[in-house]
Design a protein around this motif. Structure first.
Motif, PDB file in Angstrom:
ATOM      1  N   LEU A   3      10.810 -54.093  30.849  1.00  0.00           N
ATOM      2  CA  LEU A   3      11.846 -54.569  31.758  1.00  0.00           C
ATOM      3  C   LEU A   3      12.624 -53.376  32.261  1.00  0.00           C
ATOM      4  CD1 LEU A   3      13.675 -56.704  33.035  1.00  0.00           C
ATOM      5  CD2 LEU A   3      14.926 -56.809  30.891  1.00  0.00           C
ATOM      6  N   LEU A   4      12.610 -53.180  33.541  1.00  0.00           N
ATOM      7  CA  LEU A   4      13.265 -52.030  34.138  1.00  0.00           C
ATOM      8  C   LEU A   4      14.344 -52.520  35.073  1.00  0.00           C
ATOM      9  CD1 LEU A   4      10.063 -50.032  35.135  1.00  0.00           C
ATOM     10  CD2 LEU A   4      11.293 -49.961  32.978  1.00  0.00           C
ATOM     11  N   LEU A   5      15.553 -52.090  34.826  1.00  0.00           N
ATOM     12  CA  LEU A   5      16.636 -52.415  35.739  1.00  0.00           C
ATOM     13  C   LEU A   5      17.185 -51.120  36.274  1.00  0.00           C
ATOM     14  CD1 LEU A   5      16.548 -54.778  33.524  1.00  0.00           C
ATOM     15  CD2 LEU A   5      18.689 -55.461  34.554  1.00  0.00           C
ATOM     16  N   ALA A   6      17.000 -50.871  37.560  1.00  0.00           N
ATOM     17  CA  ALA A   6      17.470 -49.632  38.154  1.00  0.00           C
ATOM     18  C   ALA A   6      18.101 -49.962  39.492  1.00  0.00           C
ATOM     19  CB  ALA A   6      16.320 -48.649  38.343  1.00  0.00           C
ATOM     20  N   LEU A   7      19.099 -49.207  39.839  1.00  0.00           N
ATOM     21  CA  LEU A   7      19.863 -49.464  41.047  1.00  0.00           C
ATOM     22  C   LEU A   7      20.401 -50.883  40.988  1.00  0.00           C
ATOM     23  CD1 LEU A   7      17.431 -47.718  43.545  1.00  0.00           C
ATOM     24  CD2 LEU A   7      19.320 -46.725  42.280  1.00  0.00           C
ATOM     25  N   ALA A  66      22.958 -46.994  31.006  1.00  0.00           N
ATOM     26  CA  ALA A  66      23.851 -47.850  30.225  1.00  0.00           C
ATOM     27  C   ALA A  66      23.212 -48.353  28.935  1.00  0.00           C
ATOM     28  CB  ALA A  66      24.315 -49.032  31.078  1.00  0.00           C
ATOM     29  N   ILE A  67      22.096 -49.086  29.039  1.00  0.00           N
ATOM     30  CA  ILE A  67      21.501 -49.758  27.881  1.00  0.00           C
ATOM     31  C   ILE A  67      20.022 -49.408  27.793  1.00  0.00           C
ATOM     32  CG2 ILE A  67      20.986 -51.994  26.818  1.00  0.00           C
ATOM     33  CD1 ILE A  67      23.349 -53.151  28.412  1.00  0.00           C
ATOM     34  N   ASN A  68      19.569 -49.099  26.583  1.00  0.00           N
ATOM     35  CA  ASN A  68      18.145 -48.844  26.358  1.00  0.00           C
ATOM     36  C   ASN A  68      17.726 -49.565  25.078  1.00  0.00           C
ATOM     37  OD1 ASN A  68      15.520 -47.638  25.992  1.00  0.00           O
ATOM     38  ND2 ASN A  68      16.201 -45.988  27.336  1.00  0.00           N
ATOM     39  N   ILE A  69      16.758 -50.473  25.194  1.00  0.00           N
ATOM     40  CA  ILE A  69      16.288 -51.262  24.054  1.00  0.00           C
ATOM     41  C   ILE A  69      14.793 -51.048  23.906  1.00  0.00           C
ATOM     42  CG2 ILE A  69      16.038 -53.571  23.073  1.00  0.00           C
ATOM     43  CD1 ILE A  69      18.436 -54.443  24.730  1.00  0.00           C
ATOM     44  N   ARG A  70      14.370 -50.682  22.697  1.00  0.00           N
ATOM     45  CA  ARG A  70      12.950 -50.439  22.435  1.00  0.00           C
ATOM     46  C   ARG A  70      12.536 -51.204  21.178  1.00  0.00           C
ATOM     47  NH1 ARG A  70      11.991 -44.901  21.213  1.00  0.00           N
ATOM     48  NH2 ARG A  70       9.821 -45.172  21.868  1.00  0.00           N
ATOM     49  N   ASN A  71      11.669 -52.194  21.359  1.00  0.00           N
ATOM     50  CA  ASN A  71      11.098 -52.957  20.252  1.00  0.00           C
ATOM     51  C   ASN A  71       9.601 -52.713  20.209  1.00  0.00           C
ATOM     52  OD1 ASN A  71      13.675 -54.576  20.977  1.00  0.00           O
ATOM     53  ND2 ASN A  71      13.071 -55.322  18.967  1.00  0.00           N
ATOM     54  N   MET A  72       9.106 -52.322  19.047  1.00  0.00           N
ATOM     55  CA  MET A  72       7.768 -51.767  18.988  1.00  0.00           C
ATOM     56  C   MET A  72       6.709 -52.712  18.413  1.00  0.00           C
ATOM     57  SD  MET A  72       8.906 -49.147  20.355  1.00  0.00           S
ATOM     58  CE  MET A  72       7.357 -48.276  20.524  1.00  0.00           C
ATOM     59  N   TYR A  73       7.117 -53.881  17.841  1.00  0.00           N
ATOM     60  CA  TYR A  73       6.150 -54.745  17.180  1.00  0.00           C
ATOM     61  C   TYR A  73       6.230 -56.168  17.712  1.00  0.00           C
ATOM     62  CZ  TYR A  73       5.527 -50.995  13.803  1.00  0.00           C
ATOM     63  OH  TYR A  73       5.255 -49.788  13.214  1.00  0.00           O
ATOM     64  N   GLU A  74       5.081 -56.800  17.853  1.00  0.00           N
ATOM     65  CA  GLU A  74       5.024 -58.165  18.355  1.00  0.00           C
ATOM     66  C   GLU A  74       5.701 -59.145  17.409  1.00  0.00           C
ATOM     67  OE1 GLU A  74       1.684 -61.484  19.717  1.00  0.00           O
ATOM     68  OE2 GLU A  74       1.086 -59.488  19.051  1.00  0.00           O
ATOM     69  N   ASP A  80      27.953 -47.462  39.069  1.00  0.00           N
ATOM     70  CA  ASP A  80      27.787 -46.007  39.081  1.00  0.00           C
ATOM     71  C   ASP A  80      27.180 -45.476  37.788  1.00  0.00           C
ATOM     72  OD1 ASP A  80      28.880 -45.894  41.631  1.00  0.00           O
ATOM     73  OD2 ASP A  80      30.922 -45.646  40.870  1.00  0.00           O
ATOM     74  N   CYS A  81      26.206 -46.201  37.253  1.00  0.00           N
ATOM     75  CA  CYS A  81      25.485 -45.722  36.069  1.00  0.00           C
ATOM     76  C   CYS A  81      24.287 -44.886  36.520  1.00  0.00           C
ATOM     77  CB  CYS A  81      25.033 -46.890  35.201  1.00  0.00           C
ATOM     78  SG  CYS A  81      26.403 -47.810  34.454  1.00  0.00           S
ATOM     79  N   LEU A  82      23.960 -43.872  35.741  1.00  0.00           N
ATOM     80  CA  LEU A  82      22.941 -42.907  36.141  1.00  0.00           C
ATOM     81  C   LEU A  82      22.013 -42.615  34.975  1.00  0.00           C
ATOM     82  CD1 LEU A  82      21.812 -40.637  38.050  1.00  0.00           C
ATOM     83  CD2 LEU A  82      23.551 -39.137  37.041  1.00  0.00           C
ATOM     84  N   GLY A  83      20.714 -42.765  35.215  1.00  0.00           N
ATOM     85  CA  GLY A  83      19.720 -42.409  34.215  1.00  0.00           C
ATOM     86  C   GLY A  83      18.702 -41.455  34.793  1.00  0.00           C
ATOM     87  N   CYS A 132      20.273 -48.486  35.181  1.00  0.00           N
ATOM     88  CA  CYS A 132      21.182 -49.164  34.250  1.00  0.00           C
ATOM     89  C   CYS A 132      20.535 -49.471  32.914  1.00  0.00           C
ATOM     90  CB  CYS A 132      21.656 -50.494  34.849  1.00  0.00           C
ATOM     91  SG  CYS A 132      22.751 -50.349  36.224  1.00  0.00           S
ATOM     92  N   ILE A 133      19.433 -50.221  32.962  1.00  0.00           N
ATOM     93  CA  ILE A 133      18.904 -50.841  31.750  1.00  0.00           C
ATOM     94  C   ILE A 133      17.406 -50.600  31.642  1.00  0.00           C
ATOM     95  CG2 ILE A 133      18.645 -53.009  30.477  1.00  0.00           C
ATOM     96  CD1 ILE A 133      20.940 -54.122  32.172  1.00  0.00           C
ATOM     97  N   ASN A 134      16.972 -50.307  30.444  1.00  0.00           N
ATOM     98  CA  ASN A 134      15.543 -50.241  30.142  1.00  0.00           C
ATOM     99  C   ASN A 134      15.282 -51.075  28.895  1.00  0.00           C
ATOM    100  OD1 ASN A 134      12.765 -48.907  30.407  1.00  0.00           O
ATOM    101  ND2 ASN A 134      13.313 -48.440  28.295  1.00  0.00           N
ATOM    102  N   ILE A 135      14.343 -52.029  28.986  1.00  0.00           N
ATOM    103  CA  ILE A 135      13.968 -52.841  27.831  1.00  0.00           C
ATOM    104  C   ILE A 135      12.457 -52.776  27.671  1.00  0.00           C
ATOM    105  CG2 ILE A 135      13.935 -55.127  26.788  1.00  0.00           C
ATOM    106  CD1 ILE A 135      16.438 -55.813  28.258  1.00  0.00           C
TER     107      ILE A 135
END
Length: 359
Positions: free
Chosen positions: A5-9, A300-308, A323-326, A331-334
């Protein structure tokens, strides 16, 4: 396969690839303003939050006592009253109560605390200004420590406290204390609830800190109506292997992170079930300028889950991102393999961008 899940701009893009065991069908959603809700049929896997999310943030904490009045303590490092204690640590070590309630009555408190007993502790304030109005107690340490509060195997609730970092001498050098984090959690039975608290760094052009909270492993973390500002460091909240995380009505402002995100970073490497619930929060000028094309770096937020088998529940609703910058995510990466609930609704995005973009 992993879904991303990618949330950008100001756009939300959800990409899921086919996998024989995937709980969500392969699909791509591109939304700019409408909410995104994905909720598959596996209702039995829903994890219900243990806390009442409707509790008002202005309430003071009350913990039932084993014996009326015997498990309620006042703490002051300046009072000579014989009924007032000078140390939180001493109360924890010596109390026979399974639940205790502590009031800080000074405007400032200087103490490092290690909590390893299985008990419930509520710490609130009763500090007052010259008009007899309640004010937050400033809690800091004037010596070198890795953490202000180390929590294991306990339930801790904190309310109305302003935590601060300090510059101290250690072996002849000026260093930041605490060096690692305000809170450190390192046990599956650790539960931390923080309400109406203030966390502030040294400013964007000044000394770096570690994190506000570092969870190596924990059961539940909740931040309610807290503010995080003027921070340069690893990230504000660095959360690893936490079963349940809740952030409600918090403000993250002027934060520069050095590791995966600016404000909040989650990583889960175990097979436990996890729930992330972030609602009603403001993220303004949160950034991470780490340049690494092999990693998804967000502001802003980064979530990484590695197992089913984790069957994660993601709820990111009613938040404001400005005005978040990566490096390559605004903004968000899941990242996840499967999700039993993926809910992203009613969020507002304004002026967020990636480092390689001028828009």
């Amino acid at each position: 396969m992993r879904a991303l899940l990618l949330l950008a701009l100001t756009a939300i893009i959800i990409v899921a690839q086919d996998h024989p065991s995937s709980k969500l069908s392969g699909q791509t959603l591109d939304l700019t303003s409408e909410p995104a809700v994905i909720q598959p049929e596996q209702q039995s896997a829903i994890l219900y939050l243990q806390k009442d999310l409707d509790q008002t943030a202005t309430d003071h904490v009350y913990v039932p006592n084993d014996v009326e009045n015997e498990c309620i303590y006042k703490v002051s490092q300046s009072s000579i009253d014989t009924d007032v204690h000078s140390s939180i640590q001493k109360i924890i070590n010596e109390s026979s109560c399974s639940s205790i309630e502590i009031s800080l009555i000074d405007k400032e408190h200087d103490e490092q605390v290690n909590i390893s007993r299985r008990m419930s502790i509520a710490i609130d304030v009763d500090a007052r200004n010259t008009e007899n109005e309640l004010i937050p107690t400033i809690w800091k340490v004037q010596r070198y420590y890795s953490q202000i509060i180390s929590l294991q195997d306990s339930n801790l609730t904190l309310c109305n406290i302003a935590f601060q970092f300090t510059i101290v001498y250690s072996y002849g050098n000026l260093v930041v204390s605490p060096s690692n984090s305000i809170f450190y959690l390192s046990n599956n039975n650790s539960n931390l609830t923080v309400k109406n608290c203030i966390f502030k760094g040294f400013g964007l052009n000044r000394t770096e800190i570690g994190s506000i909270a570092y969870s190596y492993i924990s059961n539940q973390l909740e931040f309610d109506n807290c503010t995080f500002s003027d921070i340069v460091g690893r990230n504000a909240l660095n959360i690893t292997d936490c079963s349940q995380f809740i952030a409600k009505n918090c403000k993250f402002t002027d934060i520069v992170g050095r590791y995966y995100s600016g404000a909040i970073y989650f990583y889960c490497s175990s097979t436990k079930s996890v729930t992330y619930d972030i609602s009603g929060c403001n993220f303004e000028r949160c950034s991470n300028e780490q340049r690494d094309n092999s990693r998804n770096i967000s502001g802003a937020i980064n979530i990484r889950n590695m197992y089913e088998s984790q069957a994660p529940i993601f709820k990111i609703n009613n938040n404001y991102f400005k005005d978040c910058l990566g490096s390559n995510r605004g903004c968000i990466n899941i990242e996840y393999v499967t999700a039993y609930i993926l809910e992203v609704q009613n969020n507002t995005f304004d002026g967020n961008r990636i480092l390689s973009s001028n828009t």
